[in-house]
Motif scaffolding. Structure first.
Motif, PDB file in Angstrom:
ATOM      1  N   THR A  78     -73.413  28.213  76.490  1.00  0.00           N
ATOM      2  CA  THR A  78     -72.896  28.358  74.760  1.00  0.00           C
ATOM      3  C   THR A  78     -72.363  26.352  75.331  1.00  0.00           C
ATOM      4  N   VAL A 119     -65.351  26.107  70.608  1.00  0.00           N
ATOM      5  CA  VAL A 119     -66.479  27.481  71.363  1.00  0.00           C
ATOM      6  C   VAL A 119     -65.068  26.840  72.455  1.00  0.00           C
ATOM      7  N   GLY A 178     -58.542  27.542  67.935  1.00  0.00           N
ATOM      8  CA  GLY A 178     -59.757  29.200  68.257  1.00  0.00           C
ATOM      9  C   GLY A 178     -58.903  29.948  68.938  1.00  0.00           C
ATOM     10  N   THR A 212     -69.922  24.972  77.751  1.00  0.00           N
ATOM     11  CA  THR A 212     -69.089  25.569  78.208  1.00  0.00           C
ATOM     12  C   THR A 212     -68.790  25.335  79.109  1.00  0.00           C
ATOM     13  N   ASP A 233     -67.626  35.155  68.899  1.00  0.00           N
ATOM     14  CA  ASP A 233     -68.134  33.948  67.612  1.00  0.00           C
ATOM     15  C   ASP A 233     -66.677  34.033  66.819  1.00  0.00           C
ATOM     16  N   ARG A 266     -71.951  31.716  71.525  1.00  0.00           N
ATOM     17  CA  ARG A 266     -70.648  31.620  72.087  1.00  0.00           C
ATOM     18  C   ARG A 266     -70.358  32.692  72.350  1.00  0.00           C
ATOM     19  N   ASP A 270     -64.615  31.586  67.020  1.00  0.00           N
ATOM     20  CA  ASP A 270     -64.814  29.771  67.107  1.00  0.00           C
ATOM     21  C   ASP A 270     -64.402  28.743  65.776  1.00  0.00           C
ATOM     22  N   HIS A 318     -62.298  24.167  75.942  1.00  0.00           N
ATOM     23  CA  HIS A 318     -62.658  24.132  74.703  1.00  0.00           C
ATOM     24  C   HIS A 318     -63.964  23.691  73.822  1.00  0.00           C
ATOM     25  N   TYR A 360     -59.706  33.530  71.579  1.00  0.00           N
ATOM     26  CA  TYR A 360     -60.736  34.290  72.981  1.00  0.00           C
ATOM     27  C   TYR A 360     -60.500  35.275  72.370  1.00  0.00           C
ATOM     28  N   ALA A 391     -60.163  22.084  69.936  1.00  0.00           N
ATOM     29  CA  ALA A 391     -60.312  23.610  69.852  1.00  0.00           C
ATOM     30  C   ALA A 391     -59.107  24.826  68.924  1.00  0.00           C
ATOM     31  N   ARG A 422     -65.354  27.720  59.345  1.00  0.00           N
ATOM     32  CA  ARG A 422     -65.673  28.541  59.870  1.00  0.00           C
ATOM     33  C   ARG A 422     -66.641  29.711  58.207  1.00  0.00           C
TER      34      ARG A 422
END
Ligand code: PLP
Length: 425
Positions: free
Chosen positions: A128, A155, A183, A130, A305, A302, A308, A151, A185, A180, A281
């Motif tokens: 990824t 990502v 972004g 990361t 997804d 990722r 991101d 990140h 998670y 990021a 995006r």
């Protein structure tokens, strides 16, 4: 049959101009001007006071940012580097402590650890691009006190795995979200999962005032200590000259305060974040949908997804040797593309080029902070110590995804990638 490549005299796949990657910067307009003029008209340039009472822009920005991130606290600072140093100090990280960070990040992440007098330990990335949680576990020693996740290129890191490691070993987690902002998670705003999250508003970032940064935290004590450190010496504690209320409240700090002019620009920019993200995006999705089944390339996987930010497209070729000719062919097609790692091309985002760290360079005491008597570990660095990082980055092709690109631009980019891949596959 493959089409004749533009590099060999064929027609270009993309005929429209490319935008530079300044998503927020290119959108600076009336909203920013109005905010800045308010500050100038009131002559209110300092967050705490001016010629007359006036609500601080920096304070308003902090409130807005905390709301957007769904964070208890937000503190504006001068840069992400300042945010990272401040967070490390607030977390109690200093001489003798090791902090694990990846070898693929802008050098500032690593430099902030040294600036906080701690020792960076550089770990591998995974596919990824990361932090690789498996390598983090391997790098833990009795001196390890924190993990700095990055990140990278929009990502999210594998935060479940990293938080589990941190919990098991009682480590602090600092999230570098410079690249990021916005972004997520698993639905959480990046920066709000670890102990502190740090953001950059430098000109190349999604939203910008040229320079600037932000810290978020959910912990009152950490906020208090960030506040104190970023402001010289806890100058603006609620009761400024009182004895400290707890051990560790009062200590000598620096000045990383954000100016009201930066705060004003950032209010207007923060209002544009959602629309910039949705455009990037959208653009990224059009390109990925157009190349996902293309033979010979593999889109960067990722950890989430949906989280991101869409600032770029990165994909793997099967060998490093193909990257440079592939990139040249894409450029000839009219697409702005670049390789990421080449040992002969210096780049501050890859540890192998961080000479200051690899050679333990110091501005003052020799090999400080590695030479500190507090340091009981023995970290050593070399340019090839993280081979997986170099191997992965060596096979990557990278494209920026400016929010200003149209859907048609993105379709042409996908077409160009397919055209070049058909020759290289
Ligand atoms: C991953 C990362 N961390 C930290 C920084 C430092 O940010 P600043 O320039 O705001 O100090 C950057 C800036 O490019 C970055 O990309």
């Amino acid at each position: 049959m493959s089409k004749k490549l533009a590099i060999n005299g064929g027609a270009k796949a993309k005929t429209t101009p490319n935008f530079p990657m300044y998503p927020g910067g290119l959108e600076i307009g009336e909203e920013e001007k109005q905010q800045v003029m308010e500050v100038l008209d009131r002559k209110y340039l300092f967050r705490y006071y001016g010629p007359e009472e006036y609500p601080s822009k920096v304070r308003a920005l902090e409130t807005m940012f905390a709301g957007k991130a769904d964070s208890k606290y937000a503190l504006a600072v001068t840069s992400c580097t300042a945010a990272l140093i401040t967070s490390l100090v607030a977390c109690g990280i200093g001489p003798g402590d090791e902090v694990i960070v990846t070898g693929y990040t802008f050098f500032a992440s690593c430099a902030s650890i040294v600036a906080a007098n701690a020792i960076p330990v550089i770990c591998e990335i995974d596919e990824t691009l990361t932090m690789d949680p498996r390598d983090v576990e391997k790098k833990i020693t009795p001196s390890t006190k924190a993990i700095m996740v990055v990140h990278m290129r929009g990502v999210p890191c594998d935060m479940d795995a990293i938080m589990a490691i941190a919990k098991k070993h009682d480590l602090k987690v600092i999230e570098d979200c410079a690249q990021a902002v916005g972004g997520t998670y698993k639905g959480k705003f990046l920066g709000t999962i670890g102990d502190c999250g740090c953001y950059s508003f430098q000109y190349h970032k999604t939203i910008t005032a040229g320079e600037g940064g932000m810290i978020v935290t959910q912990d009152e004590r950490l906020y208090d200590r960030c506040m104190g450190y970023h402001d010289t010496a806890a100058c603006w504690r609620p009761d400024r000259f009182a004895e400290q209320r707890y051990e560790g409240e009062l200590f000598v700090g620096v000045n990383f305060r954000m100016s009201e002019l930066i705060g004003a620009v950032m209010i207007a920019q923060l209002n544009k974040l959602d629309s910039l993200l949705s455009l990037m995006r959208r653009n990224q999705k059009i390109i990925i949908d157009g190349i996902i089944n293309t033979k010979g390339i593999e889109v960067r996987p990722r950890n989430d997804d949906d989280g991101d930010t869409g600032i770029c497209l990165m994909f793997y070729l099967d060998t490093h040797e193909k990257v440079s000719p592939f990139v040249e062919a894409l450029k000839a097609e009219g697409v702005g593309a670049a390789g990421v790692f080449d040992s002969g091309i210096p780049d501050w985002h890859i540890y192998a080029h961080w000479k200051h760290i690899v050679k333990k360079k110091s501005a003052t005491v020799k090999e400080w902070p590695w030479s500190s008597a507090f340091y009981k570990g023995n970290v050593e660095y070399s340019e090839d110590m993280n081979p997986k990082t170099l191997e992965l980055l060596g096979r990557i092709v990278h494209l920026d995804i400016p929010s200003q690109m149209s859907e048609k631009d993105c379709e042409m980019i996908a077409e160009a990638i397919n055209k070049v891949a058909a020759v290289f596959a």
